[in-house]
Motif scaffolding. Structure first.
Motif, short mmCIF file in Angstrom:
data_model
loop_
_atom_site.label_atom_id
_atom_site.label_comp_id
_atom_site.label_asym_id
_atom_site.label_seq_id
_atom_site.Cartn_x
_atom_site.Cartn_y
_atom_site.Cartn_z
N LEU A 116 0.83 -1.21 0.00
CA LEU A 116 0.00 0.00 0.00
C LEU A 116 0.86 1.25 0.00
N LEU A 117 1.93 1.25 0.80
CA LEU A 117 2.82 2.42 0.86
C LEU A 117 3.55 2.63 -0.47
N CYS A 118 4.09 1.55 -1.05
CA CYS A 118 4.82 1.68 -2.31
C CYS A 118 3.91 2.17 -3.43
N GLY A 119 2.73 1.57 -3.54
CA GLY A 119 1.81 1.99 -4.59
C GLY A 119 1.37 3.44 -4.42
N GLY A 120 1.05 3.84 -3.19
CA GLY A 120 0.65 5.22 -2.96
C GLY A 120 1.76 6.21 -3.27
N ALA A 121 3.01 5.86 -2.93
CA ALA A 121 4.14 6.75 -3.22
C ALA A 121 4.32 6.93 -4.72
N CYS A 122 4.18 5.84 -5.48
CA CYS A 122 4.31 5.94 -6.94
C CYS A 122 3.23 6.84 -7.53
N VAL A 123 2.01 6.78 -6.98
CA VAL A 123 0.94 7.65 -7.46
C VAL A 123 1.27 9.11 -7.18
N ILE A 124 1.84 9.38 -5.99
CA ILE A 124 2.24 10.76 -5.66
C ILE A 124 3.25 11.29 -6.65
N VAL A 125 4.25 10.46 -7.01
CA VAL A 125 5.27 10.90 -7.96
C VAL A 125 4.67 11.13 -9.34
N LEU A 126 3.70 10.31 -9.73
CA LEU A 126 3.09 10.44 -11.06
C LEU A 126 2.37 11.77 -11.24
N ILE A 127 1.82 12.31 -10.19
CA ILE A 127 1.07 13.57 -10.33
C ILE A 127 1.95 14.80 -10.10
N GLN A 128 3.27 14.61 -9.86
CA GLN A 128 4.18 15.73 -9.67
C GLN A 128 4.88 16.04 -10.99
N VAL A 129 5.42 17.25 -11.10
CA VAL A 129 6.21 17.67 -12.25
C VAL A 129 7.60 18.04 -11.74
N GLY A 130 8.54 17.12 -11.87
CA GLY A 130 9.88 17.36 -11.38
C GLY A 130 9.98 17.14 -9.89
N PRO A 131 11.20 17.19 -9.34
CA PRO A 131 11.40 16.99 -7.90
C PRO A 131 10.76 18.11 -7.08
N THR A 132 9.91 17.76 -6.14
CA THR A 132 9.25 18.70 -5.25
C THR A 132 9.34 18.15 -3.83
#
Length: 526
Positions: free
Chosen positions: A344-360
């Motif tokens: 659950l943690l790994c999948g949620g983290a990947c979703v967070i990265v997918l909706i970002q634009v560049g390192p934030t």
């Protein structure tokens, strides 16, 4: 003070117990540092003139060349460790691993580099099951879960150290220097092996199935080759898939007829082991896929290697901390509870990265969450798979479980490289976004498997023992003693049972064929 063998505990003393933990953790630290060095080297080669002309599918063979022999030889090496002595196999594996590392640093040709990596993989295949098999075989049962957690969490520490120092090595010396720390730690572990107990041996004799091991290695190699060349070779990979099935079928046929097969089929008859193996396979595909994507994503943005290492370090810190905490929580939430939380943690983290634009800042939070997920998955999958085996199968179970992780890793890295080079999404980061989407899908599959196991928990037919609390047994014994005393008091004095000593209490009395003392009163009235 040594524990009493009659009570089922290990006879290892405190000094040996400390050395066992240190060497076992050191082996996993070294193997994971080597894997992290490979993913960093792939990223460096991808964005430097040395490997800029090579497709990513060819560069990731720096990783696959080691994964394939690890995955193929783990089961056989585990059998060797159980038969020939776990410390002996550990020493042989360390020697081979160190020699392969030296060759990786010194040779020039790319084909020779891949061959050296394969030698390192063969050494790691012997080190991994022998180290944990030695650890579990010598420690008391009450300490085994903690030992597995320490052994698993050491992989996160190896990743942390390599990501923290590997960026500096790659930036100042070159990508080959990433493999130097493995050689140094390997030599130190060889010296430390002198202080280890030799380890128990199984009673079976004979040579393990080498033909089956080679067939298994060839089958896995063909699968990885088919995935990595799927887009370039088109329908020709179908022939590779058929060849892989034939090779794997040959390995299974050998396992059915050989006395000491490369694949221990007895483990596969235990449902608990099968569930753990599947979860471990998914964990390997997810974790190594993410290890490949992270540095490539940051290097693609133009960050220098030193800054890439700084961005990756929080992930490794989270892995170390979470693995330590998960080792303490596994008794409360269970192995599959950890697996579900980690996915659950790994999948949620990947979703967070997918909706970002560049390192934030959110991207940094996501990298920490990824580390927490991997830190929960590592001990969860290790406990779920390893403790499903019998004590004489510990090294074999470790080999089979780590084989699942490495096969999953080889497939995951191959799939990620194909998706990055041939994206199915759109946008400036189409390939990397597609790879992250694949990781989300794998996380969902692992979580569904763990949730199914949690909600539909069944007793393993192979488990013939039922653990009963000692207090309940004592209460039952006292109750039976009270009932027996009251019944004895109701009988005439001459017919009461004479007192028995402690040794005789456990011996059942034979029923007499003659009539009992009350038989003469049967059918009479006062």
């Amino acid at each position: 003070m040594r524990s009493s063998p009659s009570r089922g505990t290990s006879t290892v003393d405190r000094r040996h117990a400390v050395m066992l933990r240190l060497v076992g953790a050191g082996v996993m630290l070294t193997v994971m540092a080597d894997t992290t060095a490979t993913t960093l080297a792939v990223g460096v080669l991808r964005y430097t003139p040395a490997g800029a002309g090579m497709p990513l599918g060819d560069l990731v063979w720096l990783t696959s060349a080691a994964f394939i022999p690890i995955a193929a030889l783990l089961a056989t090496a585990g059998r060797w460790a159980d038969l020939a002595g776990r410390r002996r196999v550990l020493v042989v594996g360390l020697v081979v691993f160190v020699l392969g590392g030296i060759a990786t640093v010194l040779v020039d040709s790319w084909s020779y580099v891949l061959a050296a990596r394969a030698v390192q993989g063969a050494g790691a295949a012997a080190m991994i099951p022998a180290s944990l098999g030695l650890l579990l075989g010598e420690l008391p049962e009450s300490q085994r879960r903690g030992a597995i957690a320490l052994w698993s969490s050491a992989s996160g520490l190896g990743c942390l150290l390599m990501q923290a120092g590997g960026g500096w090595l790659a930036a100042t010396v070159g990508w080959r220097s990433l493999f130097v720390p493995d050689v140094v730690i390997g030599v130190a572990l060889l010296i430390a092996c002198v202080g280890l107990p030799p380890g128990k041996r199984a009673g079976a004799r004979g040579l393990p199935d080498m033909l089956g091991a080679w067939l298994l290695a060839a089958g896995i190699a063909v699968i990885v080759l088919a995935i990595s060349k799927a887009m370039a070779w088109g329908m020709d990979v179908v022939w590779l898939a058929l060849a892989a099935l034939a090779l794997l079928g040959g390995a299974l046929a050998q396992a059915k007829h050989h006395r000491l097969p490369a694949i221990d089929l007895a483990l596969w008859r235990r449902p608990r082991f099968v569930w753990g193996w599947l979860a471990t396979w998914g964990f390997g595909a997810l974790s190594y896929g993410l290890l490949t994507v992270q540095p490539l994503y940051l290097l693609h943005l133009g960050y220098p290697m030193l800054e890439v290492a700084m961005w990756l370090t929080p992930t490794s810190v989270a892995v170390v901390v979470t693995s330590f905490l998960a080792g303490r929580l596994v008794k409360r939430v269970g192995a599959y509870g950890l697996i579900y939380a980690g996915s659950l943690l790994c999948g949620g983290a990947c979703v967070i990265v997918l909706i970002q634009v560049g390192p934030t800042v959110w991207g940094l939070v996501a990298s920490v969450v990824v580390g927490m997920g991997v830190g929960a998955l590592a001990p969860g999958t290790s406990v779920a798979t390893t403790l499903a085996a019998r004590p004489h199968q510990y090294a074999s179970a470790v080999g089979a479980a780590t084989m699942a992780r490495m096969v999953g890793g080889a497939v995951g890295v191959a799939v990620v490289s194909v998706v990055i080079d041939h994206p199915f999404m759109t946008g400036p980061f189409a390939g990397l976004a597609g790879a992250l989407a694949m990781c989300v899908g794998i996380s969902v599959l692992i979580g569904a498997l763990a949730l199914t196991k949690i909600t539909r928990l069944r007793t393993d037919p192979g488990d013939v023992m039922i653990k009963v609390p000692r207090r309940l047994l004592l209460e039952l014994r006292m109750t039976l003693a009270t009932v027996a005393a009251e019944a004895d008091a109701l009988l005439p004095v001459e017919t009461r049972t004479p007192p028995m000593d402690t040794a005789a209490e456990s011996v059942p009395r034979q029923r007499s064929a003659e009539p009992g003392p009350l038989a003469s009163t049967r059918g009479h009235t006062n």
